[in-house]
Design an enzyme around this catalytic site. Structure first.
Site, PDB file in Angstrom:
ATOM      1  N   HIS A 123      16.419  95.895  22.964  1.00  0.00           N
ATOM      2  CA  HIS A 123      17.140  94.987  22.076  1.00  0.00           C
ATOM      3  C   HIS A 123      16.204  94.506  20.968  1.00  0.00           C
ATOM      4  O   HIS A 123      14.986  94.408  21.158  1.00  0.00           O
ATOM      5  CB  HIS A 123      17.657  93.764  22.830  1.00  0.00           C
ATOM      6  CG  HIS A 123      18.718  94.064  23.840  1.00  0.00           C
ATOM      7  ND1 HIS A 123      18.536  94.923  24.900  1.00  0.00           N
ATOM      8  CD2 HIS A 123      19.989  93.599  23.956  1.00  0.00           C
ATOM      9  CE1 HIS A 123      19.642  94.975  25.625  1.00  0.00           C
ATOM     10  NE2 HIS A 123      20.533  94.179  25.074  1.00  0.00           N
ATOM     11  N   GLY A 128      23.276  85.556  23.994  1.00  0.00           N
ATOM     12  CA  GLY A 128      22.784  84.631  25.008  1.00  0.00           C
ATOM     13  C   GLY A 128      21.375  84.941  25.454  1.00  0.00           C
ATOM     14  O   GLY A 128      20.493  84.072  25.446  1.00  0.00           O
ATOM     15  N   THR A 129      21.137  86.191  25.852  1.00  0.00           N
ATOM     16  CA  THR A 129      19.767  86.559  26.228  1.00  0.00           C
ATOM     17  C   THR A 129      18.874  86.601  24.989  1.00  0.00           C
ATOM     18  O   THR A 129      17.676  86.338  25.067  1.00  0.00           O
ATOM     19  CB  THR A 129      19.735  87.912  26.965  1.00  0.00           C
ATOM     20  OG1 THR A 129      20.246  88.950  26.122  1.00  0.00           O
ATOM     21  CG2 THR A 129      20.532  87.859  28.257  1.00  0.00           C
ATOM     22  N   CYS A 165      23.501  89.377  30.742  1.00  0.00           N
ATOM     23  CA  CYS A 165      24.162  89.282  29.437  1.00  0.00           C
ATOM     24  C   CYS A 165      24.696  87.865  29.286  1.00  0.00           C
ATOM     25  O   CYS A 165      25.528  87.423  30.089  1.00  0.00           O
ATOM     26  CB  CYS A 165      25.284  90.307  29.316  1.00  0.00           C
ATOM     27  SG  CYS A 165      26.165  90.231  27.736  1.00  0.00           S
ATOM     28  N   ASP A 225      25.544  92.355  17.840  1.00  0.00           N
ATOM     29  CA  ASP A 225      26.278  91.315  18.562  1.00  0.00           C
ATOM     30  C   ASP A 225      27.007  90.411  17.573  1.00  0.00           C
ATOM     31  O   ASP A 225      26.422  89.945  16.596  1.00  0.00           O
ATOM     32  CB  ASP A 225      25.293  90.501  19.403  1.00  0.00           C
ATOM     33  CG  ASP A 225      25.950  89.745  20.541  1.00  0.00           C
ATOM     34  OD1 ASP A 225      27.105  89.307  20.374  1.00  0.00           O
ATOM     35  OD2 ASP A 225      25.307  89.592  21.596  1.00  0.00           O
TER      36      ASP A 225
END
Length: 332
Positions: A222, A253-254, A89, A248
């Site tokens: 995701h 970040g990912t 994450c 989010d």
């Protein structure tokens, strides 16, 4: 029995990150990838108790600190959130790094640098200080790559969508504006969640990616919906969906790593380029394509993500066996 968890709450560019500094379940001295499997099998109630209501909420993210079994890492991290126990994450790492330095939980072997063992592999972090506070974080993420390009999927109520499947620590469906989806403008977060749920369900019928070097990492859980930026400081904008109904608050970040891997894979970014990704609330992660790498037989990249976090408080949380809602709940 009443179990007690000492948490330090923070947010990374808007997304909550609850760092569990005390009370996490004891796990054997094995890799974080193996610990993740053990945690999911035997201790997932800790995740749901700390992430779900009434102690958390639908957007909650967190991380539990562990010693690392690797000689080249300062400590280990187990990422927990409403969507499950993740391999990696990015927002969680930015929040975690800020917390461990500002709160003195970790003494890095080299000032200004951290090496963290995650279930997805080693993640390096550079941080800069402004007095006693962490001013900025740059994490050097795990190798990321474009797994499948131009996957056609029929989404009920939407029609045919063409998406790319990219890995940035988690697998993402990367969606850009097209005939049956005009972009983010005008959509509510509830509408983005509904679209994401339909897309993820439809994708499961046609695509089930497995990481070529770690079979424990598989499946598209995701979605990142990409569009033009609003800020002149950004190159693009994205809304990351995860869990059952979470968007989010940070740029992801990912998600930003997967987005850059997709853009490189399609010839639209190259090594050395930056990609500043804007969130729905206007915060920005600065991504950079650090290097070209191989991920199994796939061409990939080594991405870095720059961002910041703020500590919001200390939180001692009780999980009491007398409480019928001790392990948390979610509304449908």
């Amino acid at each position: 029995m009443r179990r007690s968890f000492f948490c330090i709450d923070s947010h990374a560019c808007g997304n909550p990150v609850r760092v569990v500094a005390g009370g996490g379940p004891l796990l054997p001295s094995v890799s974080m990838a193996e610990r993740r499997e053990i945690f999911v099998r035997d201790h997932d109630w800790v995740r749901t108790a700390l992430m779900f209501e009434p102690r958390g909420h639908d957007i909650m993210s967190g991380v539990i600190i562990y010693p690392s079994v690797r000689d080249d890492c300062d400590f280990g991290a187990l990422f927990i959130e409403v969507s499950g126990c993740l391999p990696m994450c990015g927002a969680g790492t930015i929040g975690l790094s800020t917390v461990v330095i500002e709160e003195g939980l970790i003494t890095p072997r080299e000032p200004g640098k951290l090496a963290i063992e995650t279930p997805a592999g080693r993640v390096d972090v550079d941080y800069s200080m402004n007095g006693e506070y962490v001013d900025s974080i740059r994490l050097f993420n795990v190798a990321s790559y474009l797994h499948s390009a131009d996957v056609v999927v029929d989404v009920p109520g939407v029609g045919e969508l063409v998406v790319d499947i990219a890995y940035g620590g988690n697998f993402y469906a990367v969606v850009e504006p097209q005939e049956n989806w005009s972009g983010l403008d005008g959509l509510t977060t509830a509408e983005i969640v509904g679209l994401s749920q339909k897309l993820r369900t439809a994708l499961a019928e046609v695509c089930d990616p497995v990481h070529p070097e770690n079979s424990r990492i598989s499946g598209v859980h995701h979605v990142i919906w990409c569009d033009d930026q609003h800020s002149t400081a950004a190159h693009g904008r994205g809304a990351v969906f995860y869990g059952d109904k979470a968007i989010d608050r940070s740029p992801g970040g990912t998600g930003t790593s997967a987005r850059m891997a997709q853009l490189v894979g399609k010839g639209r970014l190259k090594v050395g380029d930056t990609y500043r990704n804007e969130s729905l609330i206007g915060t920005i992660f600065e991504g950079k394509v650090e290097a070209a790498v191989k991920v199994g037989t796939f061409d990939g990249i080594r991405p870095s993500i720059g961002g910041w976090a703020q500590i919001t408080g200390h939180n001692t949380i009780f999980v009491d066996d007398r409480d019928p809602l001790r392990h948390g709940f979610q509304l449908a």
